[in-house]
Design a protein around this motif. Sequence first.
Motif, PDB file in Angstrom:
ATOM      1  N   LEU A 273      -4.082   4.834   0.459  1.00 11.00           N
ATOM      2  CA  LEU A 273      -4.503   5.616  -0.710  1.00 11.00           C
ATOM      3  C   LEU A 273      -4.472   4.741  -1.957  1.00 11.00           C
TER       4      LEU A 273
ATOM      5  N   THR B 119       0.833  -1.209   0.000  1.00 13.96           N
ATOM      6  CA  THR B 119       0.000   0.000   0.000  1.00 13.96           C
ATOM      7  C   THR B 119       0.865   1.255   0.000  1.00 13.96           C
ATOM      8  N   ILE B 120       0.207   2.363  -0.277  1.00 12.04           N
ATOM      9  CA  ILE B 120       0.829   3.685  -0.096  1.00 12.04           C
ATOM     10  C   ILE B 120      -0.112   4.486   0.784  1.00 12.04           C
ATOM     11  N   SER B 121       0.442   5.122   1.798  1.00  9.35           N
ATOM     12  CA  SER B 121      -0.399   5.920   2.684  1.00  9.35           C
ATOM     13  C   SER B 121       0.393   7.121   3.176  1.00  9.35           C
TER      14      SER B 121
END
Lengths: 1000, 250
Positions: free
Chosen positions: B173, B163-165
Amino acid sequence: MKANLNINNSQKELEFSAGETLLKVLRANGFLGVKDGGCRLGECGACAVLLDNRPINSCTILAAQTIGHSIVTIESMGDNPHQGWQKTKGLSLIQQAFVESGAIQCGYCTPAMVLSIKSLLDTTLYPSEDEIRNALAGVLCRCTGYVKPVQAGLRAAQYMRGEQPVPIGESPSGDIFSLNSDSPKDLNSSDHLSETISTQVLPKIQIATLIDKKTTKIGKPSKKVDAQKLVQGKPAFVADFAGRDVLIAKVLFSTQAHAIIKNIDVSEAQKLPGVACILTHKDIPRVIYSSAGQSDPIPGPLDAFSLDHKVRFVGDRIAFVAAETEEIANQALKLIKVDYETLPAIINSSDAMKEGAPIIHDEPEFVNFADSNPSKNLAAEIRIDIGDVNQGFSEADFIFEEDYEVPKVQQAHIEPHVVLTYWDPDDRLVIQSSTQVPFHARRILAPILGLPVKRIRVIKPRIGGGFGGKQEVLIEDVAAHLTIATGKPVLYEYSREDEFVSSRSRHPMKIHLKTGVKKDGTITANEMYALSDTGAYGCHALTVTGNTGHKGMALYVGDGKYRQNPNIRFYADVVYTNTPPAGAFRGYGVPQGYWPVERQMERIARELNLDALEFRLKNALREGELHPFSTAWSEGREPKPEYILTVGLTECVQQGKAAIGWDQKYNNAAWRQIEGKPHLRRGIGVALVMQGTAIPYLDMGAASIKMNDDGSFNLLVGATDLGTGSDTVLAQMAAEVLGVEIDDIIVYSSDTDFTPFDVGAYASSTTYISGGAVIRAADQVADTIKKRAALMMEERHPELEIDANDLELFDGKVIASNGQFVTLRDVAIDSLHHQNQEQIMAVGSFMSPTSPPPFAAQFAQVVVDIETGQVRVEKLVMAVDSGVIVNPVTAAGQVEGGMVQALGYAVCEEMVYDEKGNAREKDLVDYHIFRADEVPELETIFVQTYEPTHPFGLKAVAEIPMNGVAPAVGNAILDACGASLSIIPATPERVWNELQKMKL
Amino acid sequence: MIQEYYRAAAKSDALNKVKAGYIPIGGGTYLSQHQEGISTVVDLQDLGLNEIKADAGTIVIGASTTFRELFENDLIPVSLKMAIQQELKINLRNLVTVAGHLCITDGFSIIQGWLYAAGVKIHIYPEGESIPLQAISNPKELAKEGFIESISIEKNTDVHWNTISRTPDDISLVGVILGQQQDQNIRVVLAGFNEHVNVLSPINKGRIMEQVKDFLLNAHSQYSNKFISYNYYFKNSITLLERILKDNFK
Ligand SMILES: Cc1cc2nc3c(=O)[nH]c(=O)nc-3n(C[C@H](O)[C@H](O)[C@H](O)COP(=O)(O)OP(=O)(O)OC[C@H]3O[C@@H](n4cnc5c(N)ncnc54)[C@H](O)[C@@H]3O)c2cc1C
Ligand code: FES
Ligand code: FES
């Protein structure tokens, strides 16, 4: 339905409805230690209880679901150990650890945190730091940065294992944590970087030689005076005082960004059983005011009404409802019909001053302040010229120019805005409010309500965090109007969504910065233009934005001849838009200024190949110099020169860079690489910052001290402790002067009927200003005590001649140089009962002609994913010169909590609106604030200077932690991967966009 | 508003209530807050639906199992535990049930993405039928004539996600989850694209990247992540997918 709930090991037969949540049922039945964080969506965790010994949010479960389970609330955890003849079990070990560790600031999250730790320690007595952080991750705390709650968890585990942790204030190894170390160890190494968190809660402190070592209370980590009640979850906050007969208020908010209300039909809503009252603009007097909680005259335009026939943002008020229950009030809101005439709206601040832009404030009652001009949508205009910037630029070898942008962000205190109003038996209106400014609130509300000041009493109980959000008379008028209309007590609490759509926030700004520099790194001129967005109302418009320049642009004056005659220009237009109003937020305009200033300093240093730290220090203010803005601007009042007497910046840089390992890491290509992770890069960054300490010639605080029969004292202050621990440090100062223990000082703050005036908690003023008042009052009381003691000693020993001036107050006694003494109790009994009876008491006031700035060096270490732009902050170090530190534990708590709040500004917090003015962020999921298990390692260092303008040599600490984190993180990102951000927060996409530009 | 709360003592009892229009309640974290239009609920907590069992090939998880129970159970794959830890902090983990989460979730959910990628099957009481989660557009609809009794995961399922956050605990996100069973049945799930997680299946092992890119291009008009641009999502979901493939499916 009627059912038995097992609460705290006892079966309670309670009546509730099938749809009621456990939170509601518990609070309705007196379990007030269960706090309502306003979200009621499971986001904040303030309402946590243990269900079968596991923490759950009581707002996200029906009470009926808990039948047959065990519920544990904070009320079962422990009691005050001192309750007269009654034996109690005392506080639990976990509660004791929380109190001792300084883990409690405002205390609103504390019951939930204590229960979370209990649940963990019931499963293991040897928890790791990670396990404690996980256990606390369900509870949001906006005050502490979680450092001390984690330390409290570790300490509690030690207690429960039967070990005796190192007493707070004592150093386990005589190392750099030692408070009394005369020669601090050389910190010029980074070997302590790997230090894991311990139960030792003291920050590193460097002692200046000037500091009077004789103090016994100043500089000591005293427990907070309100910690006992907060850790027990006792009724202490406004909502806890609402009786069962209270009406619940709700406000109908506008769904339009800019509109005329052509008609409001409340007839259907009024018919709803249980609705007590509905008020619209037709029902109440039209009184113009400003909701900014500031001194008279308010330094900003008067542009607001309690209710108006025009709405200026989505979330503006349309009608007030009071009903028997919250559900009925909410239902009534749905039945009110509003007929709007939609007007064109301004959402983007760049459009506000364009030709033909809609005028947001066209009301004839508008009252200008200084250069506000509603016909241009200008809430304030600031033009400050110091020296000659054009000349300065012409003398520069290089000119650097850049545009920057900072977002709107929210204070997000965990206790929402809340007020309770009622008539007392003398028909005086009592307003119990979670406010930072009780005295301003009383003054501002009086004309709005049609009451003289003398018929209003504002009481501030404990505040569950404020951060500037409660330096606003935001909701008091709603409940007060409804109490006046109904004659009944009214409670009005914001929900979390109300906070996001209708509260105040930090001014977003678009900033252009131009800097002239010589080849040797001498700054010749600095020019900033800020387009500041005040939203729909001009609360704090002038003063917040003025401080962006006043404190953001003051640090770098230049070197050589520029040092004496700096060339600085700060121009700003503060414009109205159809978005929720901005206001005061910890830092008060200064964080906005340091983002561009410190990003630009880094760019210059890199492009001119200058040492990043030397370049900064070369141009920074030094001791004995004039504050460059002091002769140019003073919040709309007459400016007067102020000289800066203490600057610990060089030492802050030294200590901070040692702690983060600057010399080994900065510009070190090998260190940036992470083995086995080619897409990751480490980076390190710095920002130097300053702040102020109170508003000179304006902020005044007063205190009164009264002696009791047993030699204890009542200290009454108008100052408002909003969780910062100001009541505690004020007690420490009084105890120091009066020679007693802290618990001999009974602090009461604040109540406009009983406590002396104080401007309130803002501008980093309380410790300095209100503290000055406490010392003055205590000095007078001490003098009276000494005079009486001298007479008493002479009476006992007629052969002696005692000079009162030679006596000292210490250890509860008045002591002569020859060792003779009388106790304070003797003096008290003598004065109250025996001869020449008098009440020994005094009032002191303090106003300062100067605002001595604290200084700090903020360092950050980050890891950037150079493929996706994701940033992770690994470590923050802040070395602060706040003068003498009165209480290292509470002061460190301010820095830790401030750094984490500022970290949100740096990487994730922002409030965004669509073209119709609707908020994107309405809850604490979309608006993410840091949780316990994700904060980076934090380190706080105090470099003490002795500020001679204060009796104890102190300066402020509360706001400066907000200023440096974002630019230090921005500079660290640049160091890591070359991405040069001009806009925060540093979201993955923003960083990625910069990385893409670099590929072009 | 909920007017009546009923705690079922047996599955048949619960079924009768569901048939009479009662809404099943799991942890209550959603229903306690969203009561509009709901007048009666049936609580399944006493039906013993919180067991986690395994036979040779399958892990069966009772519908009322909380995510804390999953998190603490040795049978549960580590990659699911990590998704739980990131998405649901402890206070929620203690209440939220597997069935509740399947019914109420948004497009950002990595847990939901994990369950889809793993090819989870849902078992509805009383049919006892196993329905692949992927075949159900809205799990809530399933509960009209019954309720979710359990879900099952094939043991040989391999799921990886990335993931990317903005911060470690923040919503993801961009979320990419890839699951496969014994070198076949590859599924790619994209979280954060719009209000539902998007399941791409069947995926041809040799054409994973193309198929995902095709999906992203064809579904452009359905993109609705309010925090990031389509362009960012497009490029970076591909980057995450590449990483997953490189690290796990060489
Ligand atoms: C602070 C917070 C953060 C959250 N973050 C996320 C997130 O990041 N991602 C995400 O996807 N979600 C998130 N959620 C949503 C959360 O996952 C839901 O609240 C939860 O899934 C509901 O589970 P529950 O067991 O409490 O369900 P309940 O509230 O009991 O029920 C929810 C729905 O499931 C149905 N249901 C429950 N059990 C059964 C059954 N056995 N058979 C048939 N129907 C059933 C109910 O009828 C109802 O329609 C968050 C929630 C909160 C409060
Ligand atoms: S989690 Fe219950 S009030 Fe916020
Ligand atoms: S002390 Fe945690 S919210 Fe204030």
